[in-house]
Design a protein around this motif. Structure first.
Motif, PDB file in Angstrom:
ATOM      1  N   ILE A  61      73.431  75.018 -18.583  1.00 29.00           N
ATOM      2  CA  ILE A  61      72.217  73.902 -18.383  1.00 29.00           C
ATOM      3  C   ILE A  61      72.272  72.989 -17.773  1.00 29.00           C
ATOM      4  CG2 ILE A  61      69.699  73.272 -18.944  1.00 29.00           C
ATOM      5  CD1 ILE A  61      69.828  74.353 -21.208  1.00 29.00           C
ATOM      6  N   VAL A  62      72.028  73.313 -16.355  1.00 28.31           N
ATOM      7  CA  VAL A  62      72.317  72.178 -15.325  1.00 28.31           C
ATOM      8  C   VAL A  62      71.320  72.139 -14.101  1.00 28.31           C
ATOM      9  CG1 VAL A  62      74.671  72.282 -15.012  1.00 28.31           C
ATOM     10  CG2 VAL A  62      73.576  73.546 -13.352  1.00 28.31           C
ATOM     11  N   ALA A  63      71.099  70.377 -13.105  1.00 26.08           N
ATOM     12  CA  ALA A  63      69.704  70.783 -12.616  1.00 26.08           C
ATOM     13  C   ALA A  63      69.823  71.998 -10.885  1.00 26.08           C
ATOM     14  CB  ALA A  63      69.871  69.753 -12.066  1.00 26.08           C
ATOM     15  N   ASP A  64      68.970  72.088 -10.392  1.00 26.59           N
ATOM     16  CA  ASP A  64      69.129  72.962  -9.642  1.00 26.59           C
ATOM     17  C   ASP A  64      68.839  71.691  -7.982  1.00 26.59           C
ATOM     18  OD1 ASP A  64      68.792  74.833 -10.468  1.00 26.59           O
ATOM     19  OD2 ASP A  64      66.972  75.845  -9.654  1.00 26.59           O
ATOM     20  N   ILE A  65      69.528  71.147  -7.320  1.00 24.53           N
ATOM     21  CA  ILE A  65      70.432  70.338  -6.659  1.00 24.53           C
ATOM     22  C   ILE A  65      70.163  70.861  -5.109  1.00 24.53           C
ATOM     23  CG2 ILE A  65      71.164  69.639  -8.289  1.00 24.53           C
ATOM     24  CD1 ILE A  65      73.673  69.638  -7.087  1.00 24.53           C
ATOM     25  N   GLU A  66      69.656  69.676  -3.837  1.00 24.72           N
ATOM     26  CA  GLU A  66      70.364  69.498  -3.115  1.00 24.72           C
ATOM     27  C   GLU A  66      71.662  68.282  -2.805  1.00 24.72           C
ATOM     28  OE1 GLU A  66      68.317  69.549   1.486  1.00 24.72           O
ATOM     29  OE2 GLU A  66      67.090  70.194   0.027  1.00 24.72           O
ATOM     30  N   LEU A  67      72.430  68.780  -2.235  1.00 21.79           N
ATOM     31  CA  LEU A  67      72.956  67.859  -2.305  1.00 21.79           C
ATOM     32  C   LEU A  67      73.522  67.148  -0.479  1.00 21.79           C
ATOM     33  CD1 LEU A  67      75.397  66.400  -4.064  1.00 21.79           C
ATOM     34  CD2 LEU A  67      77.665  68.211  -2.313  1.00 21.79           C
ATOM     35  N   ILE A  68      73.648  66.133  -0.952  1.00 22.19           N
ATOM     36  CA  ILE A  68      72.840  65.240   0.405  1.00 22.19           C
ATOM     37  C   ILE A  68      74.237  64.303   0.231  1.00 22.19           C
ATOM     38  CG2 ILE A  68      70.830  65.307   0.341  1.00 22.19           C
ATOM     39  CD1 ILE A  68      69.983  62.421  -0.457  1.00 22.19           C
ATOM     40  N   LYS A  69      74.411  63.713   1.397  1.00 23.10           N
ATOM     41  CA  LYS A  69      75.482  62.666   1.378  1.00 23.10           C
ATOM     42  C   LYS A  69      74.559  61.151   2.057  1.00 23.10           C
ATOM     43  CE  LYS A  69      78.083  65.106   5.722  1.00 23.10           C
ATOM     44  NZ  LYS A  69      78.382  64.552   6.888  1.00 23.10           N
ATOM     45  N   MET A  70      75.143  59.757   1.944  1.00 24.65           N
ATOM     46  CA  MET A  70      74.907  58.290   1.597  1.00 24.65           C
ATOM     47  C   MET A  70      74.202  58.331   2.843  1.00 24.65           C
ATOM     48  SD  MET A  70      74.634  56.014  -0.598  1.00 24.65           S
ATOM     49  CE  MET A  70      72.554  55.954  -0.620  1.00 24.65           C
ATOM     50  N   SER A  71      74.479  58.727   4.156  1.00 29.34           N
ATOM     51  CA  SER A  71      73.338  57.969   5.280  1.00 29.34           C
ATOM     52  C   SER A  71      71.998  59.487   5.299  1.00 29.34           C
ATOM     53  CB  SER A  71      74.481  58.569   6.813  1.00 29.34           C
ATOM     54  OG  SER A  71      74.687  59.964   6.431  1.00 29.34           O
ATOM     55  N   ASP A  72      72.234  60.432   4.344  1.00 30.42           N
ATOM     56  CA  ASP A  72      70.593  61.206   4.616  1.00 30.42           C
ATOM     57  C   ASP A  72      69.911  60.424   3.523  1.00 30.42           C
ATOM     58  OD1 ASP A  72      72.107  62.862   6.482  1.00 30.42           O
ATOM     59  OD2 ASP A  72      73.105  63.563   4.422  1.00 30.42           O
ATOM     60  N   ILE A  73      70.079  59.882   2.683  1.00 25.89           N
ATOM     61  CA  ILE A  73      69.153  58.880   1.497  1.00 25.89           C
ATOM     62  C   ILE A  73      67.480  58.362   2.446  1.00 25.89           C
ATOM     63  CG2 ILE A  73      70.226  56.689   1.604  1.00 25.89           C
ATOM     64  CD1 ILE A  73      68.626  58.753  -1.402  1.00 25.89           C
ATOM     65  N   ASN A  74      67.352  58.146   3.265  1.00 23.85           N
ATOM     66  CA  ASN A  74      65.871  57.902   3.537  1.00 23.85           C
ATOM     67  C   ASN A  74      65.166  58.793   4.163  1.00 23.85           C
ATOM     68  OD1 ASN A  74      66.461  54.901   3.355  1.00 23.85           O
ATOM     69  ND2 ASN A  74      67.517  54.068   5.132  1.00 23.85           N
ATOM     70  N   SER A  75      65.761  59.732   5.048  1.00 28.37           N
ATOM     71  CA  SER A  75      65.279  61.340   4.741  1.00 28.37           C
ATOM     72  C   SER A  75      65.023  61.673   3.359  1.00 28.37           C
ATOM     73  CB  SER A  75      65.874  61.882   6.083  1.00 28.37           C
ATOM     74  OG  SER A  75      67.422  62.393   5.455  1.00 28.37           O
ATOM     75  N   ALA A  76      65.766  61.932   2.557  1.00 24.82           N
ATOM     76  CA  ALA A  76      65.677  62.216   1.382  1.00 24.82           C
ATOM     77  C   ALA A  76      64.484  61.894   1.152  1.00 24.82           C
ATOM     78  CB  ALA A  76      66.490  62.599   0.314  1.00 24.82           C
ATOM     79  N   MET A  77      64.251  60.306   0.564  1.00 20.95           N
ATOM     80  CA  MET A  77      63.204  60.064   0.225  1.00 20.95           C
ATOM     81  C   MET A  77      61.543  60.171   0.934  1.00 20.95           C
ATOM     82  SD  MET A  77      64.354  57.958  -3.059  1.00 20.95           S
ATOM     83  CE  MET A  77      65.326  57.006  -3.274  1.00 20.95           C
ATOM     84  N   ASP A  78      62.143  60.614   1.844  1.00 25.94           N
ATOM     85  CA  ASP A  78      60.438  61.126   2.634  1.00 25.94           C
ATOM     86  C   ASP A  78      60.350  62.246   2.535  1.00 25.94           C
ATOM     87  OD1 ASP A  78      60.730  58.666   4.242  1.00 25.94           O
ATOM     88  OD2 ASP A  78      61.649  58.663   5.639  1.00 25.94           O
ATOM     89  N   ARG A  79      61.556  62.950   1.983  1.00 28.70           N
ATOM     90  CA  ARG A  79      61.041  64.383   1.410  1.00 28.70           C
ATOM     91  C   ARG A  79      60.545  64.532   0.029  1.00 28.70           C
ATOM     92  NH1 ARG A  79      66.209  68.116   2.034  1.00 28.70           N
ATOM     93  NH2 ARG A  79      64.312  69.361   1.203  1.00 28.70           N
ATOM     94  N   LEU A  80      61.236  63.381  -0.529  1.00 21.09           N
ATOM     95  CA  LEU A  80      60.676  63.286  -1.864  1.00 21.09           C
ATOM     96  C   LEU A  80      59.142  63.054  -2.291  1.00 21.09           C
ATOM     97  CD1 LEU A  80      61.814  63.524  -4.976  1.00 21.09           C
ATOM     98  CD2 LEU A  80      62.468  61.422  -5.065  1.00 21.09           C
ATOM     99  N   ALA A  81      58.857  62.119  -1.363  1.00 25.58           N
ATOM    100  CA  ALA A  81      57.873  61.355  -1.481  1.00 25.58           C
ATOM    101  C   ALA A  81      56.469  62.995  -0.972  1.00 25.58           C
ATOM    102  CB  ALA A  81      57.085  60.331  -0.483  1.00 25.58           C
TER     103      ALA A  81
END
Length: 358
Positions: free
Chosen positions: A319-339
């Protein structure tokens, strides 16, 4: 002294105000003490709590904040009293990094309910040190709060288990969901928590129905995650047909929502367990609770012993999570998408390979 100070220097990405925008941040970790393990961070999952905290949605954020409490890395230094780990071990650090270690909860391996609980970030240790999380290159943690990461778990997709995994595993154990195979579990919300709840529930032998506002995720819930069925709350006929069919419901939704439809799904003696943390209080309908002898409860992660048990269980059952691997520099756009719930189903930062270049 200068060498020691250099060793304590650390680098991460921090939010400096409630805008939640993360940017490069230099800071210092404490020295590795006699009971400590220093961890070079390889991967860190992005939890919905991280988003709430950097935005100060809950009203108790203290800036600057480096979030991150789904940490997998390599032990690079251990104190002389450390017996559980050695340099080079692959380890995990989850939601908590400290407690009093002497109260009733701690003595029962329930450090997560200790009155002096210390969270991995947005907290202070007993000496006043401000704690920063896993969106950074390293962390120093007391050995009691470090976990052995099983050989069978990948570091990247295994990282979210350190929060999302234990958040759904612990209530399944405590509220009796694992005592009899074939019981019917409803999982409300198919996000970071919900998709892991489906996998762990099936591994425990439960019948699992995903409960969602739309049918958008129906095929992946059943075909990819292994759910037995899918229930759309806006389909009045199917909701009517499902009344009184479930033994348990795990409510993983972190947005404001009504609990009444979930209570209606429960059998007599059914249990609704709240795991999501909405910004505003939810209304609790008393009549269905009383007339159906139903129970509503909550659960916060798990103690260290149970968290290790969960990791070992997940390794055994793949059992593992289904993930999308991102770079550190992508974190702000990832937070926008998470919202916007635009992720299937957990972002994980490739810290070691991207934080310096970021």
């Amino acid at each position: 002294m200068a060498k020691s100070q250099d060793q304590n220097k650390a680098f991460g990405w921090a939010a400096n105000d409630k805008s939640g925008v993360l940017s490069p941040f230099h800071f210092s970790r404490r020295e590795n003490g006699e009971n400590d393990v220093t961890v070079k961070i390889l991967f860190c999952g992005v939890c919905h709590s991280d988003l709430h905290t950097i935005k100060n949605d809950w009203g108790f954020s203290h800036y600057p904040i480096i979030p991150g409490h789904e940490i997998v890395g390599i032990a690079t230094k251990v104190g002389k009293n450390v017996t559980k780990f050695k340099e080079g071990d692959r380890v995990g650090v989850g939601v908590i990094i400290g407690s009093c270690q002497s109260c009733e909860s701690c003595n029962q391996d329930l450090e997560n309910y200790c009155p002096q609980l210390v969270y991995t970030y947005n907290s202070r240790s007993s000496d006043g040190t401000r704690n920063q999380g896993g969106y950074s290159d390293k962390i120093v943690v007391d050995q009691r709060f470090v976990l052995s990461f099983p050989d069978g778990l990948p570091s990247d997709s295994g990282a979210p288990l350190l929060c999302a995994g234990i958040t759904v595993y612990s209530p399944m154990k405590y509220y009796g969901m694992t005592e009899e195979k074939g019981k019917h579990l409803g999982v409300s919300g198919l996000g970071g928590l919900g998709h892991i709840a489906v996998k762990i529930g099936k591994a425990f032998g439960l019948k699992v129905t995903v409960i969602s506002r739309s049918s958008e995720k129906e095929s992946e819930a059943i075909d990819r995650l292994g759910a037995d069925s899918f229930l759309v709350t806006t389909d009045s006929q199917k909701m009517k047909d499902a009344i009184g069919t479930m033994d348990f419901v795990l409510d993983t939704v972190s947005a404001e929502h009504s609990l009444l439809p979930l209570f209606s799904l429960l059998k007599v003696n059914g249990k609704l367990v709240a795991l999501g943390l909405p910004e505003k209080p939810l209304q609790l309908p008393i009549f269905p609770l009383v007339l159906g002898r139903k129970m509503v409860g909550g659960s916060q992660i798990g103690g260290m012993k149970e968290t290790q048990e969960m990791l070992d269980f997940c390794a055994k059952h793949n059992i593992v999570a289904d993930i999308e691997l991102i770079k550190m520099s992508d974190i702000n756009s990832a937070m926008d998408r998470l919202a916007k719930s635009d992720v299937r189903y957990r972002f994980v930062i490739d810290v070691a390979n991207s934080i310096n270049s970021a």
